[in-house]
Design a protein around this motif. Structure first.
Motif, mmCIF file in Angstrom:
data_model
loop_
_atom_site.group_PDB
_atom_site.id
_atom_site.type_symbol
_atom_site.label_atom_id
_atom_site.label_comp_id
_atom_site.label_asym_id
_atom_site.label_seq_id
_atom_site.Cartn_x
_atom_site.Cartn_y
_atom_site.Cartn_z
ATOM 1 N N PHE A 144 -19.671 -29.464 3.668
ATOM 2 C CA PHE A 144 -18.193 -28.913 4.448
ATOM 3 C C PHE A 144 -17.930 -27.441 4.138
ATOM 4 O O PHE A 144 -17.592 -27.391 2.927
ATOM 5 C CB PHE A 144 -17.041 -30.050 4.299
ATOM 6 N N ASP A 145 -18.022 -26.525 5.056
ATOM 7 C CA ASP A 145 -17.626 -25.168 4.539
ATOM 8 C C ASP A 145 -16.341 -24.958 4.910
ATOM 9 O O ASP A 145 -15.709 -25.339 6.065
ATOM 10 C CB ASP A 145 -18.665 -24.218 5.493
ATOM 11 N N ALA A 146 -15.413 -24.511 4.049
ATOM 12 C CA ALA A 146 -14.042 -24.290 3.997
ATOM 13 C C ALA A 146 -14.022 -22.988 4.749
ATOM 14 O O ALA A 146 -14.191 -21.884 4.540
ATOM 15 C CB ALA A 146 -13.539 -24.170 2.539
ATOM 16 N N SER A 147 -13.260 -23.167 6.005
ATOM 17 C CA SER A 147 -13.074 -21.997 7.140
ATOM 18 C C SER A 147 -11.676 -21.418 6.998
ATOM 19 O O SER A 147 -11.466 -20.421 7.291
ATOM 20 C CB SER A 147 -13.510 -22.298 8.397
ATOM 21 N N GLU A 148 -10.914 -22.487 6.510
ATOM 22 C CA GLU A 148 -9.404 -22.324 6.441
ATOM 23 C C GLU A 148 -9.026 -22.184 4.826
ATOM 24 O O GLU A 148 -9.648 -22.492 4.036
ATOM 25 C CB GLU A 148 -8.541 -22.941 7.285
ATOM 26 N N GLU A 149 -7.751 -21.505 4.781
ATOM 27 C CA GLU A 149 -7.271 -21.211 3.321
ATOM 28 C C GLU A 149 -6.996 -22.660 2.532
ATOM 29 O O GLU A 149 -7.406 -22.694 1.448
ATOM 30 C CB GLU A 149 -6.099 -20.285 3.278
ATOM 31 N N ASP A 151 -8.465 -25.480 3.355
ATOM 32 C CA ASP A 151 -9.629 -26.312 3.311
ATOM 33 C C ASP A 151 -10.122 -26.525 1.943
ATOM 34 O O ASP A 151 -10.301 -25.516 1.113
ATOM 35 C CB ASP A 151 -10.778 -25.738 4.318
ATOM 36 N N LEU A 152 -10.825 -27.731 1.824
ATOM 37 C CA LEU A 152 -11.521 -28.136 0.590
ATOM 38 C C LEU A 152 -13.144 -28.195 0.670
ATOM 39 O O LEU A 152 -13.567 -29.167 1.428
ATOM 40 C CB LEU A 152 -10.897 -29.536 -0.098
ATOM 41 N N GLY A 153 -13.884 -27.091 0.550
ATOM 42 C CA GLY A 153 -15.193 -27.126 0.678
ATOM 43 C C GLY A 153 -15.851 -27.946 -0.202
ATOM 44 O O GLY A 153 -15.552 -27.989 -1.277
ATOM 45 N N PHE A 154 -17.301 -28.433 0.150
ATOM 46 C CA PHE A 154 -17.979 -29.306 -0.882
ATOM 47 C C PHE A 154 -19.290 -29.371 -0.182
ATOM 48 O O PHE A 154 -19.646 -29.035 1.020
ATOM 49 C CB PHE A 154 -17.274 -30.545 -0.906
ATOM 50 N N VAL A 155 -20.208 -29.963 -0.832
ATOM 51 C CA VAL A 155 -21.455 -29.873 -0.467
ATOM 52 C C VAL A 155 -22.072 -31.382 -0.672
ATOM 53 O O VAL A 155 -21.302 -32.354 -1.388
ATOM 54 C CB VAL A 155 -22.711 -29.334 -1.194
ATOM 55 N N THR A 156 -22.988 -31.985 0.064
ATOM 56 C CA THR A 156 -23.451 -33.406 0.156
ATOM 57 C C THR A 156 -23.507 -33.779 -1.240
ATOM 58 O O THR A 156 -24.225 -33.322 -2.330
ATOM 59 C CB THR A 156 -24.595 -33.681 0.669
ATOM 60 N N GLU A 179 -7.970 -28.021 -4.621
ATOM 61 C CA GLU A 179 -7.375 -28.932 -3.810
ATOM 62 C C GLU A 179 -7.341 -28.481 -2.347
ATOM 63 O O GLU A 179 -6.926 -27.086 -2.336
ATOM 64 C CB GLU A 179 -6.038 -29.232 -4.521
ATOM 65 N N GLY A 180 -7.388 -29.304 -1.436
ATOM 66 C CA GLY A 180 -7.358 -28.906 0.145
ATOM 67 C C GLY A 180 -7.410 -30.129 0.994
ATOM 68 O O GLY A 180 -7.762 -31.300 0.446
ATOM 69 N N ILE A 181 -7.573 -29.601 2.113
ATOM 70 C CA ILE A 181 -8.053 -30.769 3.249
ATOM 71 C C ILE A 181 -9.450 -30.826 3.689
ATOM 72 O O ILE A 181 -10.265 -29.891 3.612
ATOM 73 C CB ILE A 181 -7.078 -30.642 4.548
ATOM 74 N N PHE A 182 -9.900 -31.885 4.220
ATOM 75 C CA PHE A 182 -11.362 -31.930 4.604
ATOM 76 C C PHE A 182 -11.092 -33.117 5.773
ATOM 77 O O PHE A 182 -10.686 -34.002 5.776
ATOM 78 C CB PHE A 182 -12.153 -32.225 3.411
ATOM 79 N N PRO A 183 -12.233 -33.208 6.748
ATOM 80 C CA PRO A 183 -12.469 -34.169 7.476
ATOM 81 C C PRO A 183 -13.051 -35.414 6.894
ATOM 82 O O PRO A 183 -13.761 -35.670 6.101
ATOM 83 C CB PRO A 183 -13.857 -33.683 8.521
ATOM 84 N N ALA A 184 -12.197 -36.631 7.299
ATOM 85 C CA ALA A 184 -12.397 -37.792 6.969
ATOM 86 C C ALA A 184 -13.723 -38.391 7.525
ATOM 87 O O ALA A 184 -14.446 -39.005 6.373
ATOM 88 C CB ALA A 184 -11.232 -38.662 7.544
ATOM 89 N N SER A 185 -14.407 -37.873 8.160
ATOM 90 C CA SER A 185 -15.769 -38.246 8.721
ATOM 91 C C SER A 185 -16.961 -37.874 7.791
ATOM 92 O O SER A 185 -18.011 -38.492 7.828
ATOM 93 C CB SER A 185 -15.944 -38.159 10.047
#
Length: 267
Positions: A144-149, A151-156, A179-185
């Motif tokens: 998940f690439d963080a596109s917003e300030e 967002d919490l980006g991470f890799v598999t 710390e940030g937000i990310f898609p639950a899916s």
């Protein structure tokens, strides 16, 4: 006919052939027009006048009957054509009605299928939510690439500390100091059967600040990679998965293959 017979002309078919009746014998038929001559006009007898009137009436009656027959035939054909067109229209209307019915059924089926899928997804997401008040860890199933300030980006494979469920579709979490937000899916609970195979990696990721020695040179031109030479000391800040770690050497930081380093305990 014979020479001298009186012929009543019924119809002049063309300039060469006429139709007539032999008044002497009563026979009727066609004959060549050049075989007769028209006598000089003389006052017709009473019987002749009566016969001529009768013949005229017969001709008029035949014409009337023929006209009536033709009119009846025309009306019958019009009636049949009208009925055929009405049947065709009724058939077309029925086909349109059936098609509309099938389309409506398909829309309802699709809507029901969508509702079921949404319900299943909702139930799946609810089953993934933490059920106690303790902080729960989750494993990233996709990058998940963080596109917003915020967002919490991470890799598999990343382990994410779950903080809260925002709306069912988005979670808030923490990785280290980020710390940030990310898609639950994009994540599953660390205790889910789907991520049992990553349990050892998840546990090892909680360890940071360990120092390792480079066993081989690692050269890379990829942005975000940490290059080093044999013997350099690398401080591991995050074990992303069993193959790739994140570390730093001085003020340089990046990811590198875990197989290229060894624990200081082995030296």
């Amino acid at each position: 006919f014979s020479v001298g017979d009186q012929i009543e002309i019924i119809e002049e078919l063309d300039e060469n052939w006429w139709m007539g009746r032999n008044l002497s014998t009563g026979n009727q038929g066609v004959f060549p027009s050049n075989h007769v001559s028209i006598p000089e006009e003389s006052s017709p007898t009473e019987s002749q006048r009566n016969e001529a009137e009768r013949l005229e009436e017969e001709r008029a009656e035949r014409k009337r009957v023929e006209r009536e027959r033709a009119e009846k035939e025309r009306l019958e054909n019009e009636r049949k054509e009208k009925e055929r067109l009405e049947r065709e229209r009724a058939k077309q209307v029925e086909l349109e009605r059936e098609r509309a019915k099938q389309e409506e059924l398909e829309r309802e089926r699709q809507a029901e299928e969508n509702r079921k899928q949404e319900q299943l997804e909702k139930e799946r997401m609810q089953n993934q939510l933490p059920t106690d008040s303790k902080m729960t860890y989750m494993i990233a199933q996709y990058d998940f690439d963080a596109s917003e300030e915020n967002d919490l980006g991470f890799v598999t494979g990343d382990t994410i500390e779950f903080i809260e469920d925002l709306d069912g579709d988005w979670y808030r979490g923490r990785i280290g100091s980020r710390e940030g937000i990310f898609p639950a899916s994009y994540v599953l609970p660390a205790e889910s059967p789907e991520v049992e195979s990553n349990k050892e990696v998840s546990e090892s990721q909680s360890k940071s600040g360990e120092q390792y020695i480079a066993a081989f040179d690692y050269e890379s031109e990829e942005p975000g990679d940490l290059t080093f030479s044999t013997g350099e000391v690398i401080t591991v800040t995050e074990k992303i998965d069993k193959d790739w770690w994140r570390g730093e050497i001085g003020n340089r930081e990046g990811i590198f293959p875990a197989a290229f380093v060894e624990s200081q305990d082995n030296f």
